[in-house]
Structures are given as structure tokens and as C-alpha cells.
Design a protein around this motif. Structure first.
Motif: not given
Ligand code: SAM
Length: 230
Positions: A17, A45-47, A51, A68-69, A73, A103-105, A119-121, A125, A134
């Protein structure tokens, strides 16, 4: 509750990571559509902003949209971005980041993007139509030819060395090996729904993307580059 401890948890939990965001940004920055100055880049999903920090550092010219929803975050990411200005002058000239809570949706944006990071998004789901929605939405907002760097925990084949990856990851995470299916185990970052490479390729074909090109791997976490087809 989101705290800076969240970042430490990600590093402790996800092999590789610490350099994942830098790798992902570098890969996208080398793609034909995102290479030119001022490219529009979606961070899906910038968390907590990993990134975004590396994108600002490596490509301060990029026009970034961070989605990001989770309001928690986004707050954490904004704070991190505010404190991560290695070059104040360059940072002041960088375009403002567009922050979107949702959400992206749910996205309704203009213009289309020249590239995206996811990344990790997708791993979070469920594969009950959630992953498909998505990816369909992601494809809708990308220009044809735009590339996506997608990183996820994958579901290895349950044989031999591949099976060993899951055991190794559990050791990495400081846990004992358990006999549950990987997707069912307790996860401090919420439930995960890893899929096989075959399933991922099927979802990508159905949503207008190329086959995923593997670009890196750390145990059962894998990174791919995909292209939005015309
Ligand atoms: C594990 S975190 C990873 C965050 C960041 N990309 C990183 O690598 O540190 C996943 C993120 O995706 C977001 N997420 C979940 N479903 C999503 C969606 N449908 N569209 C956009 N973001 C979403 C969550 O809220 C969360 O902040």
C-alpha cells in the motif's frame, strides 16, 4: 470513524500500500490521453486522499475530480491535501480539485475524463450487479481510449501456489490462517467481494473496456490497466 490511524491500518493491511498510489498515478500519467498537460482525471473512491497527494506531486497540471460517498473520507482527504504542498508556488498554480460526495454511479459531470484511478474500490462492491453498475458508470464518463488504473484484492484460483497467496496475506496482516472463504472473513475496512481474473475480464467486456493488462501484484492484490474502448 475516520482518523489518521486509517492510513496506518491500510499500510498494515494491504501489501504494497505504501507505494500503491505512486505506482497508480505513474501508470496513468504514462497513458496517451492523460499524458498531455491539463488532462482531466477522475479519482474514483478517493478515500483518505492517497492518490490525490501523489497526483498533485507528480502531475500538478492535472484537473482532478475526487469522488467518494463518505463525507468522513472526503474531510480526511481535504485535510491531507492542504498539508501536502511540497512546493507552495506550484501548488498555488495547480487547478482546484473538484470534490464530489457520492458514488461514481451517481456522477453527473462535464466534461468526460482522460483517465481514471479506481484503487481498492471495486473490491468493496458486491458482485450482484453492484460491480457492473460501477464499471458501466465509469465507462460512461471516460473518453474513448482513456485508461483506468484499477487495483483490487483478487480471488486467486484455489489451487497450489495461488492458494498460498491468501495464507501469506493473512500472515502479512498478522492473522492466523482461517478456513473461511476469503470474501467472508472479517475485514476492518468493511466486507470485501474479490472476484477472479476471468470474472473481471467478463465484467470489463460487458461494460466497454479492454481486457485488463496486469501491471503489478502484491500477494492477492493486483493492479491492472484497462482502456475504454471506442
Ligand atoms: C478501501 S477505500 C480506498 C481509498 C483510496 N482509493 C486508497 O487507496 O486509499 C475505498 C473507497 O471507495 C469508496 N467507495 C465505495 N463505493 C464507491 C462507489 N460506488 N463510488 C465511489 N467510491 C466508492 C469508499 O467510500 C472508500 O472511501
Amino acid at each position: 470513524m475516520v482518523t489518521p490511524a486509517h492510513d496506518r491500518l491500510l499500510e498494515a493491511w494491504i501489501p504494497g500500500y505504501a507505494s500503491l498510489a505512486r505506482l497508480s498515478v505513474s501508470l496513468l500519467a504514462a497513458s496517451p490521453l492523460a499524458r498531455p498537460p491539463g488532462a482531466e482525471v477522475l479519482v474514483a473512491g478517493c478515500g483518505s486522499g492517497a492518490e490525490l497527494v501523489d497526483a498533485r506531486r507528480l502531475r500538478p497540471d492535472w484537473r482532478l475530480t475526487a469522488v467518494d460517498p463518505s463525507a468522513d473520507m472526503l474531510t480526511l482527504a481535504r485535510g491531507k491535501l492542504a498539508g501536502a504542498a511540497p512546493d507552495a508556488e506550484a501548488s498555488a498554480k495547480a487547478p482546484l480539485i473538484q470534490w464530489l460526495e457520492g458514488t461514481v454511479e451517481e456522477l453527473a459531470v462535464d466534461p468526460c475524463f482522460d483517465g481514471a484511478l479506481a484503487v481498492l474500490v471495486l473490491q468493496g462492491l458486491p458482485d450482484d450487479g453492484g460491480k457492473l453498475r460501477f464499471l458501466t458508470s465509469l465507462a460512461r464518463w471516460l473518453r474513448p481510449g482513456a485508461q483506468v488504473v484499477l487495483v483490487d484484492q483478487m480471488q486467486p484460483e484455489r489451487t497450489g501456489m495461488e492458494r498460498q497467496l491468501i495464507t501469506a496475506r493473512r500472515l502479512f496482516q498478522g492473522r492466523a490462517e482461517v478456513s473461511q472463504q476469503d470474501g467472508e472473513e472479517d475485514q476492518p475496512l468493511g466486507p470485501l467481494h474479490p472476484i477472479s481474473l476471468t470474472r473481471l475480464a467478463g465484467l470489463l467486456e460487458a461494460t466497454g473496456f479492454s481486457d485488463p493488462v496486469p501491471v503489478f501484484r502484491a500477494l492477492d492484490y493486483e493492479g491492472f490497466v484497462l482502456k475504454r474502448l471506442a
